[in-house]
Design a protein around this motif. Sequence first.
Motif, PDB file in Angstrom:
ATOM      1  N   PRO A  47       0.979  -1.220  -0.058  1.00  0.00           N
ATOM      2  CA  PRO A  47      -0.037  -0.036   0.024  1.00  0.00           C
ATOM      3  C   PRO A  47       0.745   1.184   0.132  1.00  0.00           C
ATOM      4  N   GLY A  48       0.589   2.148  -0.720  1.00  0.00           N
ATOM      5  CA  GLY A  48       1.065   3.344  -0.798  1.00  0.00           C
ATOM      6  C   GLY A  48       2.626   3.457  -1.925  1.00  0.00           C
ATOM      7  N   ALA A  49       2.948   2.047  -2.204  1.00  0.00           N
ATOM      8  CA  ALA A  49       4.072   1.916  -3.079  1.00  0.00           C
ATOM      9  C   ALA A  49       3.703   2.388  -4.595  1.00  0.00           C
ATOM     10  N   PRO A  50       4.607   3.052  -5.431  1.00  0.00           N
ATOM     11  CA  PRO A  50       4.026   3.613  -6.670  1.00  0.00           C
ATOM     12  C   PRO A  50       3.633   2.308  -7.579  1.00  0.00           C
ATOM     13  N   LYS A  51       2.766   2.373  -8.606  1.00  0.00           N
ATOM     14  CA  LYS A  51       2.332   1.698  -9.461  1.00  0.00           C
ATOM     15  C   LYS A  51       3.378   1.311 -10.508  1.00  0.00           C
ATOM     16  N   VAL A  52       3.797   0.533 -11.041  1.00  0.00           N
ATOM     17  CA  VAL A  52       4.690   0.108 -11.908  1.00  0.00           C
ATOM     18  C   VAL A  52       3.914  -0.133 -13.612  1.00  0.00           C
ATOM     19  N   TRP A  53       3.830   0.654 -14.227  1.00  0.00           N
ATOM     20  CA  TRP A  53       2.909   0.283 -15.541  1.00  0.00           C
ATOM     21  C   TRP A  53       3.321  -0.925 -16.034  1.00  0.00           C
ATOM     22  N   GLY A  54       2.212  -2.039 -16.295  1.00  0.00           N
ATOM     23  CA  GLY A  54       2.357  -3.235 -16.779  1.00  0.00           C
ATOM     24  C   GLY A  54       2.963  -4.362 -15.864  1.00  0.00           C
ATOM     25  N   ASP A  55       3.017  -3.756 -14.740  1.00  0.00           N
ATOM     26  CA  ASP A  55       3.527  -4.668 -13.712  1.00  0.00           C
ATOM     27  C   ASP A  55       3.287  -4.735 -12.115  1.00  0.00           C
ATOM     28  N   THR A  56       1.986  -4.181 -12.242  1.00  0.00           N
ATOM     29  CA  THR A  56       1.522  -4.149 -10.902  1.00  0.00           C
ATOM     30  C   THR A  56       0.107  -4.692 -10.977  1.00  0.00           C
ATOM     31  N   ALA A  57      -0.343  -5.554  -9.988  1.00  0.00           N
ATOM     32  CA  ALA A  57      -1.538  -6.291  -9.896  1.00  0.00           C
ATOM     33  C   ALA A  57      -2.638  -5.130  -9.374  1.00  0.00           C
ATOM     34  N   ILE A  58      -3.899  -5.481  -9.756  1.00  0.00           N
ATOM     35  CA  ILE A  58      -5.059  -4.678  -9.591  1.00  0.00           C
ATOM     36  C   ILE A  58      -5.131  -4.660  -8.104  1.00  0.00           C
ATOM     37  N   PRO A  59      -5.575  -3.170  -7.248  1.00  0.00           N
ATOM     38  CA  PRO A  59      -5.875  -3.400  -6.058  1.00  0.00           C
ATOM     39  C   PRO A  59      -6.866  -4.145  -5.548  1.00  0.00           C
ATOM     40  N   LYS A  60      -6.704  -4.720  -4.372  1.00  0.00           N
ATOM     41  CA  LYS A  60      -7.982  -5.245  -3.612  1.00  0.00           C
ATOM     42  C   LYS A  60      -9.171  -4.421  -3.553  1.00  0.00           C
ATOM     43  N   LEU A 132     -20.669 -17.082 -19.095  1.00  0.00           N
ATOM     44  CA  LEU A 132     -21.270 -16.828 -17.881  1.00  0.00           C
ATOM     45  C   LEU A 132     -21.846 -15.235 -18.034  1.00  0.00           C
ATOM     46  N   LEU A 133     -20.960 -14.303 -18.393  1.00  0.00           N
ATOM     47  CA  LEU A 133     -21.385 -12.849 -18.371  1.00  0.00           C
ATOM     48  C   LEU A 133     -22.593 -12.671 -19.481  1.00  0.00           C
ATOM     49  N   LYS A 134     -22.708 -13.497 -20.589  1.00  0.00           N
ATOM     50  CA  LYS A 134     -23.886 -13.342 -21.366  1.00  0.00           C
ATOM     51  C   LYS A 134     -24.957 -14.161 -20.970  1.00  0.00           C
ATOM     52  N   LYS A 135     -24.854 -15.024 -20.232  1.00  0.00           N
ATOM     53  CA  LYS A 135     -25.986 -15.623 -19.537  1.00  0.00           C
ATOM     54  C   LYS A 135     -26.539 -14.732 -18.489  1.00  0.00           C
ATOM     55  N   TYR A 136     -25.683 -14.321 -17.541  1.00  0.00           N
ATOM     56  CA  TYR A 136     -26.051 -13.766 -16.324  1.00  0.00           C
ATOM     57  C   TYR A 136     -26.058 -12.290 -15.946  1.00  0.00           C
ATOM     58  N   GLY A 137     -25.545 -11.731 -17.088  1.00  0.00           N
ATOM     59  CA  GLY A 137     -25.338 -10.301 -17.230  1.00  0.00           C
ATOM     60  C   GLY A 137     -24.110  -9.778 -16.566  1.00  0.00           C
ATOM     61  N   PRO A 138     -24.035  -8.546 -16.322  1.00  0.00           N
ATOM     62  CA  PRO A 138     -22.609  -7.641 -15.628  1.00  0.00           C
ATOM     63  C   PRO A 138     -22.703  -8.262 -14.137  1.00  0.00           C
ATOM     64  N   ALA A 139     -21.460  -8.377 -13.798  1.00  0.00           N
ATOM     65  CA  ALA A 139     -21.156  -9.077 -12.337  1.00  0.00           C
ATOM     66  C   ALA A 139     -20.133  -7.959 -11.455  1.00  0.00           C
ATOM     67  N   THR A 140     -20.094  -8.375 -10.396  1.00  0.00           N
ATOM     68  CA  THR A 140     -19.073  -7.676  -9.431  1.00  0.00           C
ATOM     69  C   THR A 140     -17.930  -8.647  -9.436  1.00  0.00           C
ATOM     70  N   LEU A 141     -16.595  -8.100  -9.233  1.00  0.00           N
ATOM     71  CA  LEU A 141     -15.599  -8.635  -9.023  1.00  0.00           C
ATOM     72  C   LEU A 141     -15.019  -8.274  -7.754  1.00  0.00           C
ATOM     73  N   THR A 142     -14.707  -9.067  -6.839  1.00  0.00           N
ATOM     74  CA  THR A 142     -14.094  -9.017  -5.609  1.00  0.00           C
ATOM     75  C   THR A 142     -12.717  -9.504  -5.440  1.00  0.00           C
ATOM     76  N   ILE A 143     -11.568  -8.837  -5.299  1.00  0.00           N
ATOM     77  CA  ILE A 143     -10.266  -9.260  -5.243  1.00  0.00           C
ATOM     78  C   ILE A 143      -9.816  -9.152  -3.869  1.00  0.00           C
ATOM     79  N   LYS A 144      -9.474 -10.296  -3.165  1.00  0.00           N
ATOM     80  CA  LYS A 144      -9.057 -10.369  -1.963  1.00  0.00           C
ATOM     81  C   LYS A 144      -7.836 -11.319  -1.831  1.00  0.00           C
ATOM     82  N   ASP A 145      -7.069 -11.182  -0.553  1.00  0.00           N
ATOM     83  CA  ASP A 145      -5.927 -12.031  -0.321  1.00  0.00           C
ATOM     84  C   ASP A 145      -6.430 -13.217   0.561  1.00  0.00           C
ATOM     85  N   LYS A 146      -5.844 -14.549   0.409  1.00  0.00           N
ATOM     86  CA  LYS A 146      -6.140 -15.515   1.001  1.00  0.00           C
ATOM     87  C   LYS A 146      -5.987 -15.309   2.476  1.00  0.00           C
ATOM     88  N   ALA A 147      -6.933 -15.790   3.352  1.00  0.00           N
ATOM     89  CA  ALA A 147      -7.000 -15.484   4.713  1.00  0.00           C
ATOM     90  C   ALA A 147      -5.810 -16.375   5.432  1.00  0.00           C
TER      91      ALA A 147
END
Length: 147
Positions: A47-60, A132-147
């Motif tokens: 958190p707070g580290a600069p984004k590296v273009w093309g080499d940074t995961a999407i934030p949680k 699945l998106l065609k069948k059910y429509g738009p979705a939400t995507l939640t990104i989290k770390d393994k507990a």
Amino acid sequence: MTASKPFALLVTREPTSDNGTLGILTAYYGDALVYKCYTLEDPVREPGAPKVWGDTAIPKGTYPVALRFSNRFQKELPGIQNVQGFDGCLLHGGNDKLDTHGCILLGTQLQGLQPTPRIGICAPAVSMVVSLLKKYGPATLTIKDKA
């Protein structure tokens, strides 16, 4: 999982490394699990580290996902919307960190762990999420770390 919308995607990440971040994508319609596959992303930055273009995961967090046409891939793919500091994030196929460019890769096979995470057999995973998106429509995507 209780979905806040009828169709929801969840990416649960394993610990990250400089060579990438493995995870599992689970897709739910209501409370029913409808699909599961592997994911691979760029390294997660502190958190707070600069984004590296093309080499940074999407934030949680939680993001809307809908199909959109990709000029790069010349086909309709799941687009991840409203990711602060990122443009054009997709769920698409690929095998290792070099294929991600800030997106989330999908695959049906785990081919390598640390030090070089690798997934494979990607086309069926991407096709299933698109279907699945065609069948059910738009979705939400939640990104989290393994507990």
